[in-house]
Structure formats: C-alpha cells, structure tokens
Design an enzyme around this catalytic site. Structure first.
Site, short mmCIF file in Angstrom:
data_model
loop_
_atom_site.label_atom_id
_atom_site.label_comp_id
_atom_site.label_asym_id
_atom_site.label_seq_id
_atom_site.Cartn_x
_atom_site.Cartn_y
_atom_site.Cartn_z
N GLN A 101 0.86 -1.19 0.00
CA GLN A 101 0.00 0.00 0.00
C GLN A 101 0.90 1.24 0.00
O GLN A 101 1.77 1.39 0.86
CB GLN A 101 -0.91 0.03 1.24
CG GLN A 101 -1.93 1.17 1.16
CD GLN A 101 -2.69 1.36 2.44
OE1 GLN A 101 -2.15 1.88 3.42
NE2 GLN A 101 -3.95 0.94 2.46
N TYR A 180 -6.16 11.11 4.08
CA TYR A 180 -4.78 11.40 3.70
C TYR A 180 -4.76 12.12 2.35
O TYR A 180 -5.81 12.49 1.82
CB TYR A 180 -3.96 10.12 3.74
CG TYR A 180 -3.87 9.56 5.15
CD1 TYR A 180 -3.23 10.28 6.16
CD2 TYR A 180 -4.45 8.34 5.48
CE1 TYR A 180 -3.18 9.80 7.47
CE2 TYR A 180 -4.40 7.85 6.79
CZ TYR A 180 -3.76 8.59 7.77
OH TYR A 180 -3.72 8.13 9.06
N ARG A 225 -7.68 1.91 -2.37
CA ARG A 225 -8.44 2.03 -1.12
C ARG A 225 -9.11 3.40 -1.08
O ARG A 225 -8.44 4.43 -1.24
CB ARG A 225 -7.55 1.84 0.11
CG ARG A 225 -8.38 1.71 1.38
CD ARG A 225 -7.54 1.32 2.58
NE ARG A 225 -8.25 0.36 3.41
CZ ARG A 225 -8.20 0.36 4.75
NH1 ARG A 225 -7.50 1.26 5.40
NH2 ARG A 225 -8.85 -0.56 5.43
N GLY A 314 -8.51 -7.05 10.19
CA GLY A 314 -7.47 -6.22 10.78
C GLY A 314 -6.99 -6.73 12.11
O GLY A 314 -6.15 -7.63 12.20
N ARG A 315 -7.52 -6.17 13.19
CA ARG A 315 -7.01 -6.45 14.52
C ARG A 315 -7.00 -7.94 14.89
O ARG A 315 -6.07 -8.38 15.57
CB ARG A 315 -7.78 -5.63 15.55
CG ARG A 315 -7.45 -4.14 15.43
CD ARG A 315 -8.30 -3.29 16.34
NE ARG A 315 -7.85 -1.91 16.33
CZ ARG A 315 -8.43 -0.91 17.01
NH1 ARG A 315 -9.49 -1.19 17.77
NH2 ARG A 315 -7.96 0.31 16.95
#
Length: 345
Positions: A101, A180, A225, A314-315
């Site tokens: 990424q 971002y 993304r 994810g987590r």
C-alpha cells in the site's frame, strides 16, 4: 469449492489466484528502523500471516514529504526497497501473495517529520487536534501544493509502484482513503482550490485518476483504497457524495485489480441506506474488498450476500498470526488488546 465460502479460491486477475478470500488489512505499526526500512521482525510478522489469501502491507511512504507518523516504513530509497524485498521473499516462500500500500499523508503531518517544512495539502486548511505519538503538538497549517508539486507527487506514486515491482510485490494498493493526501483532494472541506484540481467533482478527482494512470504503467496489478463519505481527519460536507459517485462510476473504466473499503467500522450509514461497502458495490462493477470491523462470521455473510468478493481482517490478525487456520478448524481466537500494537508477534 469449499463448503466455507471464506476458503474458496478467488481469481483476482488472469494470472493471480488467491488461496482463500481472507485479506490481511493494512495496519500501520510504526516499527520500521530510523531510516524507515522494514526490519527482520517485520518480515517475520508478515510471513507468519502468509496463509491469508492476500496481504496488504501497512502504508509505505512514497517520498520524504509523505511522513506523518514516526518510524512508518517507506519505499523511496534503495535500502528501503531492499528491505521490502526481504519481506516479499519470506511471504512468497510460504506461498503467500502480497501488495504494497503506497501513500502520502498530506496535511496529516507536522514539521517535526519534514525537516521544519510545512506539510503539503490541496489547500491551506489545518487539521484540528493533537499529533499522535507526541506530547502535545497540534497539527500545523499546511501549504497549498503548486502545480509543479502536484505533478511531482503523481510521479512519486509512479516511482513507488516501480520500486514495489523491483522488490517483488505482486501489486500495489493506492491509498486514497482516511483523510490522507489523495482523499483530501476528494473532499470539499480540504480541497478549496479554484484551479484545475478543485471546484468540481471532475477537477477534485483529477489527481487520483492521474496517479492511477501513472501507477498502472509501472506495475500490472493495482488496487485502490477509498473511504467515500468517510470522515476520518475530515469535516462532513453534503457535496462530497457527488464526488464519490463520480469517482466510483469512473473507476469502472480503469481496469483496477480491486477497490477496497477504507472504513474502520463498515456500519450502516443512514444517508447511504446501507454500509459503505454496499454503496461502493452499487456503483463499482469490479472486485470489492470489504473492510471495517469484520470478523469471520460477518465476512461470510457479506460474501454470501454479494456485498463483497473478499474480506479484509485487521485487529484479529494482529492477535492471531494463525487466524486462517483457527477459523478453518473452528478454534477460539485470541482477543485483541491495544498492548499488542507494540509487539510484532
């Protein structure tokens, strides 16, 4: 075909088949060395998760001006490229697939990371709040990018893709989500330009499509993304949905490998009459990766409903390097805790 849809193979493209539909979501850990090179511990960390269908790395900085957090890895120097080559080699040795990424934080930065220079952004609009991992620094007013700086940024994304190809990555994911830099161009709160890069959906999205075009020239497999109508690091504006509609519909003509939901919680949104992934699916006709608080059961449900083709976890993958095997064999999972962020297990 496997009885459990999570473990069906998936053809991501003509020459890239995934062994299952579980994707390791990109998760920034700030564990690179002081030269922003991935460490051997990071290589082992990714290799232990190579049985996921696809790994998407944490965000890799495309240039020195991209930094917004301490010790986040990059991919613009030879040493950084060599470090990622070691990571890729270990993942491939275990039969895994891995995308890099690539990102730029834009205004989500501070002069402490930029040799005293102001962060770059579409417009000179400061993000309110404290800079993470600092004592009490507040975000600075960024500097509006010039035309030349925008053109250089597009080239920096392309060079990062070329560097990822050199390191052996199977593809790249362009990070245009979560407030971002590229996402800042897509929102009215952060893009107040009146030139060719702002003022309309087409102009606001121009940098994104030029980045995608330049990156696709450097590496065959390109994912994206996005967090349409998502507001991390951004203020809401009703006009943003029209920009997202335009972007998602136009992406149908870009031959991307996939589009990936950039939400921390992919929950029902009243103004969308569904989740963000469902909204993406309603406009984008290619492969969709759902992300945002999914576990195995909710992932199966999304796949069966056709909301997505792949599920990013994810987590739970931080807490369980053997997540895939545990889910496959119905073993209990280790519960994630915040302390795990400081460990590379």
């Amino acid at each position: 075909m496997n009885q459990d849809i999570l473990f069906n193979h998936f053809d991501l493209s003509g020459d890239l088949t995934l062994s299952n539909r579980i994707v390791m979501a990109p998760m920034n850990r700030s564990m690179a060395d002081d030269d922003l090179v991935p460490t051997d511990a990071m290589a082992d960390y990714y290799a232990r998760r190579a049985d996921t269908g696809l790994i998407i790395t944490e965000s890799l900085m495309i240039s020195p001006s991209a930094q917004g957090y301490p010790n986040t890895p990059a991919i613009f120097t030879p040493a950084q490229v060599a470090g990622w080559e070691k990571v890729v080699r270990k993942v491939h040795a275990k039969g895994g697939k891995i995308f890099a990424q690539i990102w730029h934080t834009g205004r989500v930065s501070h002069p402490i990371y930029l040799n005293g220079e102001k962060p770059l952004a579409p417009s000179a609009v400061a993000l309110k709040g404290r800079v993470p991992r600092t004592d009490d620094l507040q975000y600075a007013v960024p500097r509006e990018m010039t035309e030349a700086e925008i053109r250089q940024m597009i080239q920096d994304f392309a060079q990062a893709a070329a560097n990822a190809r050199e390191a052996g990555f199977d593809g790249v994911e362009v990070h245009a989500a979560n407030g971002y830099l590229l996402d800042q161009f897509l929102h009215w709160d952060t893009n107040r330009r009146t030139d060719d890069w702002g003022g309309s959906a087409e102009n606001m999205a121009r940098i994104l499509f030029e980045v995608l075009g330049a990156v696709k020239l450097e590496i065959p497999h390109v994912g994206l993304r996005v967090s349409p109508v998502g507001y991390l690091h951004l203020e809401h504006d009703d006009r943003d949905k029209a920009v997202s509609d335009y972007v998602l519909q136009r992406l149908n003509h870009y031959g991307l490998t996939y589009v990936h939901t950039g939400m921390f919680e992919d929950s029902e949104q009243e103004h969308l009459a569904g989740t963000v992934t469902q909204y993406i699916r309603s406009l984008y006709q290619g492969t969709v990766i759902a992300c945002g608080g999914y576990d195995a059961e909710r992932g199966r449900e999304a796949l069966h409903k056709g909301d997505a083709d792949l599920i990013a976890i994810g987590r739970p993958l931080i807490a369980n390097p053997d997540f895939v095997e545990k889910v496959r064999t119905r073993q209990p999972l280790t519960t994630y805790s915040a302390e795990m962020l400081n460990e590379l297990v």
